[in-house]
Scaffold this motif. Structure first.
Motif, PDB file in Angstrom:
ATOM      1  N   GLN A   3      -1.191   8.664   0.358  1.00 39.24           N
ATOM      2  CA  GLN A   3      -0.780   7.524   1.178  1.00 39.24           C
ATOM      3  C   GLN A   3      -1.798   7.307   2.284  1.00 39.24           C
ATOM      4  N   VAL A   5      -2.786   5.079   5.885  1.00 41.23           N
ATOM      5  CA  VAL A   5      -2.278   4.279   6.999  1.00 41.23           C
ATOM      6  C   VAL A   5      -3.438   3.957   7.932  1.00 41.23           C
ATOM      7  N   CYS A  22      -8.193   5.520   9.271  1.00 43.86           N
ATOM      8  CA  CYS A  22      -7.343   5.497   8.085  1.00 43.86           C
ATOM      9  C   CYS A  22      -6.915   6.932   7.823  1.00 43.86           C
ATOM     10  N   GLY A 124      -4.112   1.210   1.832  1.00 45.76           N
ATOM     11  CA  GLY A 124      -3.304   1.147   3.026  1.00 45.76           C
ATOM     12  C   GLY A 124      -2.682  -0.228   3.172  1.00 45.76           C
ATOM     13  N   GLN A 125      -1.906  -0.398   4.228  1.00 44.94           N
ATOM     14  CA  GLN A 125      -1.192  -1.660   4.431  1.00 44.94           C
ATOM     15  C   GLN A 125      -2.029  -2.682   5.179  1.00 44.94           C
TER      16      GLN A 125
END
Length: 133
Positions: A3, A5, A22, A124-125
């Motif tokens: 994951q 972010v 990140c 990531g978002q």
């Protein structure tokens, strides 16, 4: 699954600097971690397609690639102990305004990410960078 972010985006005046981070977490197996992933930064401006910004090999040393538009102004780096990817952005211009994404893949090289990145394993978002003139 790793994951990702992103953080560090924001509003900055032209000529200013920002540092994006990140942070990675998770594992795809007992031995596969962030350090084995080639990583990249990508961006998408309003109304435009996502584009490559920079990439770095998992072993990092002398294996970085940059889009022509950011070469000499942006620097990609990674800390495999902290499981974090960075993008230092200097001399920012209004045309750098975009949502910035980090992404990585264990099976795609940093070199290949320059042109083939839509199917990377982890994304990531995104974090918004706005550069005012």
């Amino acid at each position: 699954q790793v994951q990702l972010v992103e953080s560090g985006g924001g509003l900055v005046q032209a000529g200013g600097s920002l540092r994006l981070s990140c942070a990675a977490s998770g594992r795809t197996s007992s031995t596969t971690t962030f350090s084995s992933y080639a990583m990249g930064w990508f961006r998408q401006a309003p109304g435009k397609k996502r584009e490559f910004v920079a990439s770095i090999a998992w072993y990092a040393i002398n294996s970085t690639y940059y889009a022509e538009a950011v070469k000499g102004r942006f620097t990609i780096s990674r800390d495999n102990v902290k499981d974090t990817l960075y993008l230092q952005m200097n001399s920012l211009a209004p045309e750098d305004t975009a949502v910035y994404y980090c992404a990585g893949d264990r099976h795609v090289t940093a070199r290949a990410m320059v042109t083939a990145f839509n199917a990377l394993d982890a994304w990531g978002q995104g974090t918004l960078v706005t550069v005012s003139s």
